[in-house]
Design a protein around this motif. Structure first.
Motif, PDB file in Angstrom:
ATOM      1  N   ASP A 197       0.841  -1.202   0.000  1.00  0.00           N
ATOM      2  CA  ASP A 197       0.000   0.000   0.000  1.00  0.00           C
ATOM      3  C   ASP A 197       0.876   1.252   0.000  1.00  0.00           C
ATOM      4  O   ASP A 197       0.636   2.192  -0.764  1.00  0.00           O
ATOM      5  CB  ASP A 197      -0.908   0.015   1.234  1.00  0.00           C
ATOM      6  CG  ASP A 197      -1.920  -1.110   1.253  1.00  0.00           C
ATOM      7  OD1 ASP A 197      -2.635  -1.279   0.262  1.00  0.00           O
ATOM      8  OD2 ASP A 197      -1.985  -1.815   2.285  1.00  0.00           O
ATOM      9  N   ALA A 198       1.880   1.263   0.872  1.00  0.00           N
ATOM     10  CA  ALA A 198       2.768   2.419   0.969  1.00  0.00           C
ATOM     11  C   ALA A 198       3.559   2.612  -0.325  1.00  0.00           C
ATOM     12  O   ALA A 198       3.768   3.747  -0.781  1.00  0.00           O
ATOM     13  CB  ALA A 198       3.710   2.251   2.158  1.00  0.00           C
ATOM     14  N   VAL A 210      -8.279   4.226  -4.304  1.00  0.00           N
ATOM     15  CA  VAL A 210      -8.559   3.669  -2.984  1.00  0.00           C
ATOM     16  C   VAL A 210      -7.718   2.406  -2.853  1.00  0.00           C
ATOM     17  O   VAL A 210      -7.912   1.444  -3.600  1.00  0.00           O
ATOM     18  CB  VAL A 210     -10.059   3.352  -2.799  1.00  0.00           C
ATOM     19  CG1 VAL A 210     -10.297   2.737  -1.422  1.00  0.00           C
ATOM     20  CG2 VAL A 210     -10.889   4.619  -2.963  1.00  0.00           C
ATOM     21  N   LEU A 211      -6.769   2.420  -1.943  1.00  0.00           N
ATOM     22  CA  LEU A 211      -5.866   1.293  -1.730  1.00  0.00           C
ATOM     23  C   LEU A 211      -6.457   0.345  -0.687  1.00  0.00           C
ATOM     24  O   LEU A 211      -7.627   0.400  -0.382  1.00  0.00           O
ATOM     25  CB  LEU A 211      -4.490   1.815  -1.305  1.00  0.00           C
ATOM     26  CG  LEU A 211      -3.810   2.744  -2.312  1.00  0.00           C
ATOM     27  CD1 LEU A 211      -2.568   3.382  -1.704  1.00  0.00           C
ATOM     28  CD2 LEU A 211      -3.460   1.993  -3.589  1.00  0.00           C
ATOM     29  N   GLY A 212      -5.606  -0.513  -0.128  1.00  0.00           N
ATOM     30  CA  GLY A 212      -6.047  -1.478   0.872  1.00  0.00           C
ATOM     31  C   GLY A 212      -6.241  -2.846   0.270  1.00  0.00           C
ATOM     32  O   GLY A 212      -6.996  -3.004  -0.698  1.00  0.00           O
ATOM     33  N   GLY A 245      -8.244  -6.378  -6.194  1.00  0.00           N
ATOM     34  CA  GLY A 245      -9.619  -6.865  -6.273  1.00  0.00           C
ATOM     35  C   GLY A 245     -10.458  -6.537  -5.062  1.00  0.00           C
ATOM     36  O   GLY A 245     -11.496  -7.181  -4.846  1.00  0.00           O
ATOM     37  N   GLN A 246     -10.063  -5.506  -4.279  1.00  0.00           N
ATOM     38  CA  GLN A 246     -10.851  -5.188  -3.090  1.00  0.00           C
ATOM     39  C   GLN A 246     -10.886  -3.710  -2.716  1.00  0.00           C
ATOM     40  O   GLN A 246     -11.925  -3.190  -2.370  1.00  0.00           O
ATOM     41  CB  GLN A 246     -10.356  -6.013  -1.886  1.00  0.00           C
ATOM     42  CG  GLN A 246      -8.863  -5.941  -1.604  1.00  0.00           C
ATOM     43  CD  GLN A 246      -8.441  -6.787  -0.423  1.00  0.00           C
ATOM     44  OE1 GLN A 246      -8.656  -6.420   0.735  1.00  0.00           O
ATOM     45  NE2 GLN A 246      -7.825  -7.926  -0.707  1.00  0.00           N
ATOM     46  N   SER A 247      -9.731  -3.006  -2.711  1.00  0.00           N
ATOM     47  CA  SER A 247      -9.699  -1.615  -2.222  1.00  0.00           C
ATOM     48  C   SER A 247     -10.364  -1.530  -0.847  1.00  0.00           C
ATOM     49  O   SER A 247     -11.407  -0.901  -0.657  1.00  0.00           O
ATOM     50  CB  SER A 247     -10.379  -0.668  -3.216  1.00  0.00           C
ATOM     51  OG  SER A 247      -9.568  -0.473  -4.356  1.00  0.00           O
ATOM     52  N   SER A 248      -9.728  -2.137   0.128  1.00  0.00           N
ATOM     53  CA  SER A 248     -10.346  -2.309   1.443  1.00  0.00           C
ATOM     54  C   SER A 248     -10.176  -1.127   2.385  1.00  0.00           C
ATOM     55  O   SER A 248     -10.630  -1.191   3.527  1.00  0.00           O
ATOM     56  CB  SER A 248      -9.794  -3.576   2.110  1.00  0.00           C
ATOM     57  OG  SER A 248      -8.388  -3.515   2.229  1.00  0.00           O
ATOM     58  N   PHE A 249      -9.554  -0.041   1.950  1.00  0.00           N
ATOM     59  CA  PHE A 249      -9.532   1.168   2.777  1.00  0.00           C
ATOM     60  C   PHE A 249     -10.857   1.907   2.588  1.00  0.00           C
ATOM     61  O   PHE A 249     -10.909   3.055   2.162  1.00  0.00           O
ATOM     62  CB  PHE A 249      -8.369   2.081   2.392  1.00  0.00           C
ATOM     63  CG  PHE A 249      -7.004   1.571   2.773  1.00  0.00           C
ATOM     64  CD1 PHE A 249      -6.842   0.541   3.681  1.00  0.00           C
ATOM     65  CD2 PHE A 249      -5.865   2.152   2.234  1.00  0.00           C
ATOM     66  CE1 PHE A 249      -5.586   0.083   4.041  1.00  0.00           C
ATOM     67  CE2 PHE A 249      -4.603   1.703   2.581  1.00  0.00           C
ATOM     68  CZ  PHE A 249      -4.460   0.659   3.480  1.00  0.00           C
TER      69      PHE A 249
END
Length: 368
Positions: free
Chosen positions: A43-44, A58-60, A136-140
């Motif tokens: 992510d970073a 949107v990361l995560g 496949g998610q962008s969980s942030f």
């Protein structure tokens, strides 16, 4: 529906929590109400553009949550199921079909492209699309839209905020030992760099019955924790005159395996030099461009391999890790530090400074 998400607008600029709109799930998609998500170095790296991906995004990619809705093509997940989210793959290429989806031919597009594989986006703001679908998610975000391929059902007897990191960093370290190396009882290993991936490798090696587990790092506190988690020896790479000599003082013939999580060219040299004949080095962070290995250094049957996601099939491997935790062989709770979602920038700062091994963001108002 409307969601709240942390958006990376510009390189290294603070993430902004904003209101976005997310699509309803397609036939093959799952809408997940997020409970927690880990923060990973990847992510970073994308946020700082050390790994190219389109911003704003949107990361995560270490999410865990509760299924809210499923597409009509999904029959084995239902609302209320607890799930852990992992990496994305096409599901159609030879690697995917042979059980090696971590090496999918479309892995860059599937995980870093900012869109679904068909080029569409599910996140929107004021009529314009926002890049998402990260791994496949962008969980942030308070909700994530996933696919069946990267959504793993887990039992409800272990807290989801503890399971979130299993989808990437923990899976990578543990899988490198248990899958890529297939380390057997009595074998020996050195782990270069004890962050979340390295600690997971140490715990997995102990669970597998390794006779010697050498943790190598420059942080004395982390080396001490590594010994508590199963390392039989610790080597401070900063104070040791020579890392290879220090390892061979412990294992005279060299070790069977070295897992390098550092990506440093000097450590790659030490990794190969520290191997026993027929030994193997695994790289999970890649290596700096200037890193070189002489052919003569591999003459005794030594080998070096790149490892992605610990060669794991998440649907099989994540439940295995959960069971190892239940059995007391994989204490992932020793690695995590929890933060409120709103404190995401603080969590990233703590990860960068070393104050947190594995930051996990909690969405306090979502179902647990």
């Amino acid at each position: 529906m409307r969601i709240r998400a942390a958006v990376a607008h510009e390189q290294a600029k603070p993430l902004a929590i904003e209101e976005l709109e997310i699509d309803e799930p397609r036939d093959d998609e799952v809408l997940v109400n997020m409970v927690a998500t880990g923060i990973c170095q990847t992510d970073a790296h994308v946020w700082h553009q050390r790994i190219p991906a389109p911003l704003p995004m949107v990361l995560g990619h270490e999410g865990a949550g509760v299924v809210e809705r499923v597409g009509k093509g999904i029959t084995d997940l239902r609302p209320g199921d607890h799930v852990v989210l992992s990496f994305q793959a096409c599901g159609e290429c030879p690697q995917c079909l042979n059980g090696h989806s971590a090496y999918c031919e479309r892995t860059v597009a599937a995980n870093f492209g900012g869109t679904r594989l068909d080029g569409t986006r599910a996140l929107h703001r004021a009529g314009s699309d926002v890049n998402g679908h990260f791994f496949g998610q962008s969980s942030f975000a308070t909700h994530a839209l996933t696919t069946r391929r990267n959504t793993v059902k887990v039992s409800k007897d272990v807290p989801l905020d503890l399971l979130a990191p299993l989808g990437c960093g923990v899976q990578t370290g543990a899988g490198a030992v248990l899958n890529s190396f297939a380390l057997s009882e009595g074998e020996t290993i050195a782990v270069f760099g004890v962050g979340a991936v390295g600690f997971s490798a140490v715990m997995a090696a102990r669970a597998a019955g390794a006779a010697v587990i050498i943790a190598v790092d420059v942080n004395e506190q982390r080396l001490a924790l590594a010994e508590e988690l199963g390392a039989t020896h610790a080597v401070n790479a900063r104070s040791a005159e020579d890392v290879t000599d220090a390892i061979k003082t412990i294992a005279a013939a060299g070790v069977d395996y070295v897992l390098d999580t550092t990506g440093r060219p000097d450590m790659l040299t030490h990794a190969v030099s520290s191997l026993a004949p027929m030994g193997k080095v695994g790289l999970v962070a890649g290596a700096a461009p200037e890193a070189t290995i002489r052919a003569a250094d591999l003459a005794l049957g030594k080998s070096v391999q790149g490892i992605i996601q610990g060669d794991a099939t998440p649907e099989l491997f994540i439940p295995r890790l959960v069971q190892m935790y239940r059995d007391g062989h994989f204490p992932i709770d020793r690695l995590v530090k929890f933060y409120d979602f709103e404190d995401i920038n603080t969590a990233f700062a703590d990860a960068a400074s070393g104050d947190a091994v594995k930051p996990v963001l909690r969405f306090e108002k979502n179902p647990a």
